[in-house]
Design an enzyme around this catalytic site. Structure first.
Site, mmCIF file in Angstrom:
data_model
loop_
_atom_site.group_PDB
_atom_site.id
_atom_site.type_symbol
_atom_site.label_atom_id
_atom_site.label_comp_id
_atom_site.label_asym_id
_atom_site.label_seq_id
_atom_site.Cartn_x
_atom_site.Cartn_y
_atom_site.Cartn_z
ATOM 1 N N GLU A 196 1.011 -1.006 0.075
ATOM 2 C CA GLU A 196 -0.152 0.106 0.182
ATOM 3 C C GLU A 196 0.759 1.341 0.052
ATOM 4 O OE1 GLU A 196 -2.613 -0.302 3.542
ATOM 5 O OE2 GLU A 196 -4.342 -1.554 1.616
ATOM 6 N N GLU A 220 -5.345 -8.154 -0.698
ATOM 7 C CA GLU A 220 -5.768 -8.152 0.703
ATOM 8 C C GLU A 220 -7.492 -8.180 -0.022
ATOM 9 O OE1 GLU A 220 -4.131 -5.624 3.098
ATOM 10 O OE2 GLU A 220 -2.102 -5.822 2.644
HETATM 11 C C1 BG6 Z 1 -4.694 -3.191 4.972
HETATM 12 C C2 BG6 Z 1 -3.203 -3.371 5.318
HETATM 13 O O1 BG6 Z 1 -4.558 -2.015 4.757
HETATM 14 O O2 BG6 Z 1 -5.732 -3.359 5.480
HETATM 15 C C3 BG6 Z 1 -3.051 -4.340 6.343
HETATM 16 O O3 BG6 Z 1 -2.179 -3.551 4.789
HETATM 17 C C4 BG6 Z 1 -4.250 -4.621 7.545
HETATM 18 O O4 BG6 Z 1 -1.456 -4.332 6.795
HETATM 19 C C5 BG6 Z 1 -5.060 -4.699 6.657
HETATM 20 O O5 BG6 Z 1 -4.063 -5.408 8.573
HETATM 21 C C6 BG6 Z 1 -6.454 -4.775 7.664
HETATM 22 O O6 BG6 Z 1 -6.854 -3.363 7.939
HETATM 23 P P1 BG6 Z 1 -7.358 -3.700 9.617
HETATM 24 O O7 BG6 Z 1 -6.507 -1.841 10.528
HETATM 25 O O8 BG6 Z 1 -8.615 -3.846 10.534
HETATM 26 O O9 BG6 Z 1 -5.923 -4.624 10.034
#
Ligand code: BG6
Length: 482
Positions: free
Chosen positions: A188, A381
């Site tokens: 990101e 993701e």
């Molecule tokens: C993404 C990141 O933006 O979101 C991850 O690359 C992160 O590292 C994921 O864990 C989910 O966000 P969060 O804050 O719920 O863990």
């Protein structure tokens, strides 16, 4: 039509949120080690929570500091990875995205020789993945710049960090290149503007001049570093591939009022800035003008433009969780998203954390990106953070998670049916890990439950949730049985 036989299915993790063992094996401290537990952090305050001063960092690193920093412990993936990989293999994973902690290899970022204990850890991890038939997809930098570099010179704001990162990447390619064929440079990369310390190792109070300028300076250095290591990878392992990674924060105009459309267009211009540079090979002119109007200048050095042009990435990867709306009405209702705050969309439901669930937005995002760049895409993701309950039968029934994934897979497959080239899909995260934004583990993403609470109490035992078997069937049928 269906997904091709070569489509990769799996999950994604990051070292700083999973490994723990922050002081073992010669590892040096990273900025993630000073992230505190922040339940349901409000994204308006996200940067404030994650911001640190030199004084607060010194206090956090002192031996007598009793604050709980969940990422220091993670889910102990460092020690328990053989068990976790076996569970992933049982689900049928053909790919697993992990990241390499820079400070396991170079504890301060500045050593001239790598730490062999760190190398041995990752060599063991990748070897075991290969043995299980799981392709490693490896991020070089995922929210864990060396703390020493942050304290010394605001890490990525300093151009000298490019050479240090090149040394780290060269070591990774030399020592793991026979095991790893798919790489991502920066997780990101666009996030630096939203969380300067986490992404860029920038301590705001020590920045000279504007923080926005510092963020774009650092971002430019990351672009240059990414292109440089892409060139390096091509020279060393021509058959390997490098991808960029974008937070796909798709925004819709709240209404068809032309002012809302124009505001959304302006957002999109900055959203696509990073992929325009990393996949397209150059900064888009209108985005540069928009930044210039905010007083930001990109610090081009000789050769930068050529490097960016000649070494774009092979594929584009993205995270996708939610969408937001945009409106010029200052009274429009707002809701949190992934490290951002946006306008609430009346047609979408939200999770407890306010993130708006939008499967169709995934299809729209994939088509937008493929139309714009024509490069293969990889969803690295996607997932739903929810509280889970362990019921009396010793199980975790998580139909909400299954519903989320099912709806997103349908839309993903529709995009592929329309012609989008998609290399694979890795869910975030296949096992419960520490949340990036709030350092909670109770915001659970996994198909596998980890017996730990937000304060680190629990056995750490792994337990299959209902979604585990559901995902196993999805993979076995290559997405045909949802
Ligand atoms: C993404 C990141 O933006 O979101 C991850 O690359 C992160 O590292 C994921 O864990 C989910 O966000 P969060 O804050 O719920 O863990």
């Amino acid at each position: 039509m269906a997904l091709s036989d070569s489509f990769l299915w799996g999950g994604a993790l990051a070292a700083n949120q999973a490994e723990g063992a922050w002081r073992e094996g010669g590892r040096g401290p990273a900025v993630s080690d000073i992230a505190k537990y922040r339940p349901n952090v409000d994204p308006r305050e996200y940067a404030i929570h994650h911001a640190h001063t030199v004084e607060s960092i010194t206090a956090a690193m002192a031996d007598d500091d009793e604050t709980y920093y969940p990422k220091r412990r993670g889910i102990d993936f460092y020690h328990r990875y053989p068990e976790d990989l076996a569970l992933f293999a049982e689900m049928g994973f053909t790919v697993l995205r992990v990241s390499i902690a820079w400070t396991r290899l170079y504890p301060t970022g500045e050593e001239t020789e790598p730490n062999e204990e760190g190398i041995a850890f990752y060599e063991g991890l990748f070897t075991e993945m290969r043995r299980l038939g799981i392709e490693p997809l490896v991020t070089l930098s995922h929210y864990d710049p060396p703390l020493a570099l942050a304290l010394k010179n605001n890490c990525w704001v300093d151009r000298g960090t490019i050479a240090l990162f090149e040394r780290f990447a060269r070591t990774c390619f030399e020592r793991f290149g026979h095991l790893v064929k798919l790489w991502l440079s920066f997780n990101e990369i666009d996030g630096i503007v939203r969380h300067p310390l986490t992404s860029g190792g920038i301590i705001e109070e020590t920045v000279e001049g504007s923080i926005l300028q510092a963020c774009y300076t650092a971002l430019h250095h990351q672009f240059v570093a990414s292109a440089s290591v892409t060139r390096m990878l091509r020279e060393m392992w021509p058959e390997s591939q490098m991808g960029c990674m974008l937070t796909m924060l798709k925004t819709y105009p709240l209404t068809c009022h032309p002012d809302d459309i124009a505001a959304t267009q302006a957002k999109d211009r900055l959203l696509y800035l990073c992929t325009d540079v990393q996949a397209g090979g150059a900064y888009p002119r209108l985005a540069l003008n928009a930044l210039a109007r905010q007083g930001v200048e990109i610090p081009f050095a000789e050769g930068d433009a050529e490097l960016l042009r000649e070494h774009p990435v092979d594929f584009i990867s993205l995270s996708y969780y939610m969408t937001l709306a945009e409106s010029v009405d200052p009274d429009a209702e707002r809701t949190p998203g992934n490290t951002v705050l946006g306008v609430k969309n009346p047609y979408l439901e939200s999770s407890e954390w306010g993130w708006q669930i939008d499967p169709v937005g995934l299809r729209i995002s994939l088509i937008d990106l493929y139309d714009r760049y024509g490069k293969p895409l990889f969803i690295v993701e996607n997932g739903l953070g929810m509280r889970d309950e362990l019921t009396a039968d010793g199980r975790i029934h998580d139909p909400y998670r299954i519903d989320y994934f099912r709806a997103h897979f349908r839309e993903m497959i529709r995009a592929v049916d329309e012609g989008v080239e998609l290399m694979g899909y890795t869910s975030w995260a296949p096992i419960d890990i520490i949340s990036a934004s709030s350092s909670q583990i109770s915001k659970r993403y996994g198909f596998i439950h980890v017996d730990l609470d937000d304060l680190g109490q629990g056995s750490g035992e792994r337990r299959r949730k209902d979604s585990f078997w559901w995902y196993q069937r999805v993979i076995a049928t290559n997405g045909a049985d949802l």
